[in-house]
Scaffold this motif. Structure first.
Motif, short mmCIF file in Angstrom:
data_model
loop_
_atom_site.label_atom_id
_atom_site.label_comp_id
_atom_site.label_asym_id
_atom_site.label_seq_id
_atom_site.Cartn_x
_atom_site.Cartn_y
_atom_site.Cartn_z
N ALA A 1 4.17 -11.24 11.40
CA ALA A 1 3.91 -9.95 12.20
C ALA A 1 2.36 -10.03 12.36
CB ALA A 1 4.27 -8.87 11.73
N GLY A 2 2.16 -9.40 13.78
CA GLY A 2 0.83 -9.23 13.95
C GLY A 2 0.32 -7.90 14.64
N ILE A 3 -0.96 -7.37 14.74
CA ILE A 3 -1.18 -6.43 15.47
C ILE A 3 -2.54 -6.46 16.10
CG2 ILE A 3 -2.27 -5.66 13.31
CD1 ILE A 3 -1.21 -2.59 14.10
N ASN A 4 -2.78 -5.81 17.22
CA ASN A 4 -4.01 -6.21 18.08
C ASN A 4 -5.16 -5.04 17.40
OD1 ASN A 4 -3.38 -3.69 18.88
ND2 ASN A 4 -3.77 -3.86 20.99
N THR B 1 7.28 -3.68 9.27
CA THR B 1 6.47 -3.06 10.43
C THR B 1 5.15 -3.22 9.83
OG1 THR B 1 7.98 -1.29 10.69
CG2 THR B 1 5.72 -0.89 11.42
N VAL B 2 4.18 -3.79 10.92
CA VAL B 2 2.77 -3.87 10.75
C VAL B 2 2.03 -2.85 11.16
CG1 VAL B 2 2.38 -5.24 12.83
CG2 VAL B 2 0.79 -5.64 10.90
N SER B 3 0.98 -2.39 10.38
CA SER B 3 0.05 -1.01 10.77
C SER B 3 -1.30 -1.34 10.46
CB SER B 3 0.80 0.10 10.45
OG SER B 3 0.82 0.18 9.10
N ARG B 4 -2.19 -0.75 10.83
CA ARG B 4 -3.62 -0.66 10.41
C ARG B 4 -4.11 0.71 10.41
NH1 ARG B 4 -6.36 -4.82 14.18
NH2 ARG B 4 -8.57 -4.23 12.87
N ASP B 5 -5.49 0.70 9.70
CA ASP B 5 -6.33 1.95 9.51
C ASP B 5 -7.53 1.37 9.62
OD1 ASP B 5 -7.77 4.08 8.82
OD2 ASP B 5 -6.40 4.46 7.06
N VAL C 1 -4.98 -3.50 6.75
CA VAL C 1 -3.85 -3.56 7.49
C VAL C 1 -2.63 -3.74 6.57
CG1 VAL C 1 -4.01 -6.27 7.24
CG2 VAL C 1 -2.67 -5.11 9.16
N PHE C 2 -1.75 -3.39 6.86
CA PHE C 2 -0.36 -2.94 6.05
C PHE C 2 1.06 -3.55 6.75
CE2 PHE C 2 -2.35 0.48 3.82
CZ PHE C 2 -3.21 0.96 4.78
N LEU C 3 1.77 -4.07 5.66
CA LEU C 3 3.00 -4.42 6.25
C LEU C 3 4.03 -3.84 5.25
CD1 LEU C 3 4.49 -6.67 7.96
CD2 LEU C 3 4.50 -8.13 5.81
N GLN C 4 4.99 -3.02 5.97
CA GLN C 4 6.04 -2.28 5.56
C GLN C 4 7.17 -3.36 5.58
OE1 GLN C 4 5.98 0.83 3.72
NE2 GLN C 4 8.26 0.21 3.33
N MET D 1 -4.92 -8.61 13.37
CA MET D 1 -4.64 -9.02 11.99
C MET D 1 -3.08 -9.56 12.29
SD MET D 1 -7.18 -8.32 10.61
CE MET D 1 -6.76 -8.72 8.75
N ALA D 2 -2.98 -10.44 11.25
CA ALA D 2 -1.49 -10.89 11.16
C ALA D 2 -0.90 -11.07 9.54
CB ALA D 2 -1.47 -12.16 12.01
N TRP D 3 0.23 -11.00 9.74
CA TRP D 3 0.84 -11.68 8.11
C TRP D 3 1.59 -12.82 8.43
CZ3 TRP D 3 -0.10 -9.11 3.65
CH2 TRP D 3 -0.80 -7.77 3.65
N PHE D 4 1.44 -13.82 7.84
CA PHE D 4 2.19 -14.99 7.64
C PHE D 4 2.81 -15.24 6.15
CE2 PHE D 4 0.64 -17.72 11.11
CZ PHE D 4 -0.55 -16.86 11.57
#
Length: 124
Positions: free
Chosen positions: A49-52, A69-73, A79-82, A34-37
């Motif tokens: 930011a992205g996350i695997n 900071t990117v994270s996921r549940d 997926v989150f972007l702090q 997942m990524a944020w653009f």
């Protein structure tokens, strides 16, 4: 039908914080990176930011490293972007996007699914 729905955008002052969320449905979330653009008026969409797939690796762009900071549940398909220490230049529409396994960077056309975007405005 795949849906990515962002939330959490809004108005913040410089130096403030916001937390974006992206809820996914219609896909096997745990197999997607997942990524944020973001896209500001008159500018190209850029990777933030992205996350695997597992959440074990994250990939922030240099412009946000140390602030976002990117994270996921995976249990909640979210997926989150702090975003901390926000700056006026962070003002943009923020999108979440997905592609198989890893979302380390890459041009937008490498991503399979997109959300509708959420506006973030940072005042000075």
């Amino acid at each position: 039908q795949v849906q990515l729905v962002e939330s959490g955008g809004g108005l913040a002052q410089a130096g403030g914080s916001l937390r974006l969320s992206c809820a996914a449905s219609g896909l096997t979330f745990r197999t997607y990176g997942m990524a944020w653009f973001r896209q500001a008026p008159g500018k190209e969409r850029e990777f933030v930011a992205g996350i695997n797939w597992s959440g074990s690796s994250t990939y922030p762009a240099d412009s946000v490293k140390g602030r976002f900071t990117v994270s996921r549940d995976n249990a909640k398909n979210t997926v989150f972007l702090q975003m901390n220490d926000l700056k006026p230049e962070d003002t943009a529409v923020y999108y979440c996007a997905s592609r198989r396994w890893v979302a380390a960077a890459g041009p937008p056309n490498e991503y399979d699914y997109w959300g509708q975007g959420t506006q973030v405005t940072v005042s000075s």
